[in-house]
Design a protein around this motif. Structure first.
Motif, PDB file in Angstrom:
ATOM      1  N   ALA A  44      20.804  50.572  15.249  1.00  0.00           N
ATOM      2  CA  ALA A  44      19.961  51.193  15.727  1.00  0.00           C
ATOM      3  C   ALA A  44      18.458  50.617  15.553  1.00  0.00           C
ATOM      4  CB  ALA A  44      19.158  52.624  15.179  1.00  0.00           C
ATOM      5  N   LEU A  45      17.946  49.850  14.820  1.00  0.00           N
ATOM      6  CA  LEU A  45      17.077  49.432  14.915  1.00  0.00           C
ATOM      7  C   LEU A  45      17.015  47.818  15.621  1.00  0.00           C
ATOM      8  CD1 LEU A  45      16.020  49.093  11.273  1.00  0.00           C
ATOM      9  CD2 LEU A  45      15.046  50.095  12.569  1.00  0.00           C
ATOM     10  N   LYS A  47      18.727  47.328  17.987  1.00  0.00           N
ATOM     11  CA  LYS A  47      18.684  48.035  20.357  1.00  0.00           C
ATOM     12  C   LYS A  47      17.504  48.260  19.991  1.00  0.00           C
ATOM     13  CE  LYS A  47      19.596  50.056  24.065  1.00  0.00           C
ATOM     14  NZ  LYS A  47      19.773  48.355  24.958  1.00  0.00           N
ATOM     15  N   ASN A  48      17.084  49.125  19.325  1.00  0.00           N
ATOM     16  CA  ASN A  48      15.388  49.850  20.147  1.00  0.00           C
ATOM     17  C   ASN A  48      15.056  48.107  19.379  1.00  0.00           C
ATOM     18  OD1 ASN A  48      12.915  51.832  19.815  1.00  0.00           O
ATOM     19  ND2 ASN A  48      12.542  50.039  18.209  1.00  0.00           N
ATOM     20  N   GLY A  54       9.554  48.623  22.053  1.00  0.00           N
ATOM     21  CA  GLY A  54      10.301  48.802  21.394  1.00  0.00           C
ATOM     22  C   GLY A  54      10.083  47.859  20.067  1.00  0.00           C
ATOM     23  N   LEU A  58       8.018  48.903  16.854  1.00  0.00           N
ATOM     24  CA  LEU A  58       9.285  48.848  15.246  1.00  0.00           C
ATOM     25  C   LEU A  58       7.903  47.680  14.735  1.00  0.00           C
ATOM     26  CD1 LEU A  58      11.202  48.624  13.849  1.00  0.00           C
ATOM     27  CD2 LEU A  58      12.226  46.799  14.998  1.00  0.00           C
ATOM     28  N   HIS A  92      15.234  60.683  13.439  1.00  0.00           N
ATOM     29  CA  HIS A  92      15.478  59.606  14.998  1.00  0.00           C
ATOM     30  C   HIS A  92      16.328  58.556  14.959  1.00  0.00           C
ATOM     31  CE1 HIS A  92      11.199  61.238  15.696  1.00  0.00           C
ATOM     32  NE2 HIS A  92      11.146  61.189  14.223  1.00  0.00           N
ATOM     33  N   GLY A 186      19.664  53.389  20.299  1.00  0.00           N
ATOM     34  CA  GLY A 186      18.223  52.784  20.251  1.00  0.00           C
ATOM     35  C   GLY A 186      16.895  53.721  21.352  1.00  0.00           C
ATOM     36  N   GLY A 187      17.866  55.273  22.065  1.00  0.00           N
ATOM     37  CA  GLY A 187      16.882  55.696  22.829  1.00  0.00           C
ATOM     38  C   GLY A 187      16.245  56.369  21.603  1.00  0.00           C
ATOM     39  N   LEU A 189      16.251  56.275  17.760  1.00  0.00           N
ATOM     40  CA  LEU A 189      15.179  55.461  17.662  1.00  0.00           C
ATOM     41  C   LEU A 189      13.957  55.105  18.111  1.00  0.00           C
ATOM     42  CD1 LEU A 189      15.341  54.318  14.421  1.00  0.00           C
ATOM     43  CD2 LEU A 189      15.007  52.482  15.805  1.00  0.00           C
ATOM     44  N   GLY A 190      13.433  55.239  19.335  1.00  0.00           N
ATOM     45  CA  GLY A 190      12.507  54.884  20.040  1.00  0.00           C
ATOM     46  C   GLY A 190      11.607  56.161  19.510  1.00  0.00           C
TER      47      GLY A 190
END
Length: 197
Positions: A44-45, A47-48, A54, A58, A92, A186-187, A189-190
């Motif tokens: 997830a991280l 992809k973000n 992103g 991060l 998230h 990713g979406g 997590l954003g």
């Protein structure tokens, strides 16, 4: 050493004992659950971090809230009932699919689904703390952090293809059915990372 391998090593020995004790589960089951949960969080991280906005969000989140000090007293953190920001991070990352993630990790490891959720709440701040430590010790900039996480994401995707874990990641997190769960994660997590600016 990859981020995933470094985290896995960090979460062995005394840390694994502490986690097993907190969960009331045997070490083998706890270790199997860690092996399922960590790639999910890291993917997830990664992809973000694959787009500039992103990656910057991060990096800002790590700089502001995750300095790596959690790793200096891991036993204290794991021995506490307070999982810090873990629940918020997972909200998230997984959105409304946290329950399904817990069930999937349970099926792969044998850990009770409710305990799988507790485990993930412990792991999420540790992952962010490890990133914070790497950022500071290596003088990493936004691009360095993004590159590292993108490589990790790709490695996870390749190494879990065709496995039970790959099926868990794909089935749970591919929200729009396009076969690429990483877009969806990713979406989700954003929102968390954007709010940390």
């Amino acid at each position: 050493m990859s981020l995933l391998n470094e985290l896995t090593k960090t979460l062995s020995g005394p840390a694994l004992d502490a986690l097993s004790g907190q969960l009331g589960a045997d070490k083998q089951t706890t270790n199997a659950a860690i092996g399922a949960a960590l790639p999910m969080i890291i993917s997830a991280l990664g992809k973000n971090a694959s787009d500039q906005g992103g990656a910057e969000a991060l990096s800002n989140a790590i700089s502001k809230d995750h300095d790596g000090s959690i790793l200096d007293n891991l036993g204290g953190f794991l021995g506490s009932t307070d999982n810090g920001p873990g629940a918020g991070i997972l909200k998230h990352v997984l959105g409304g699919k946290r329950g399904q993630a817990e069930t999937g990790i349970s099926q792969l490891s044998g850990l009770d689904p409710a305990l799988a959720g507790k485990l993930m709440e412990n792991l999420a701040p540790i992952v962010m703390g490890m990133l914070g430590r790497k950022q500071r010790s290596g003088g990493l900039n936004v691009g360095d952090i993004a590159g590292m996480l993108i490589n990790e994401r790709s490695s996870v995707q390749q190494n879990t293809a065709g496995s039970g874990l790959g099926g868990l990641l794909g089935g749970l997190l591919d929200q729009d059915g396009d076969g690429n769960f990483l877009d969806d994660v990713g979406g989700l997590l954003g929102g968390m990372l954007g709010g940390k600016r």
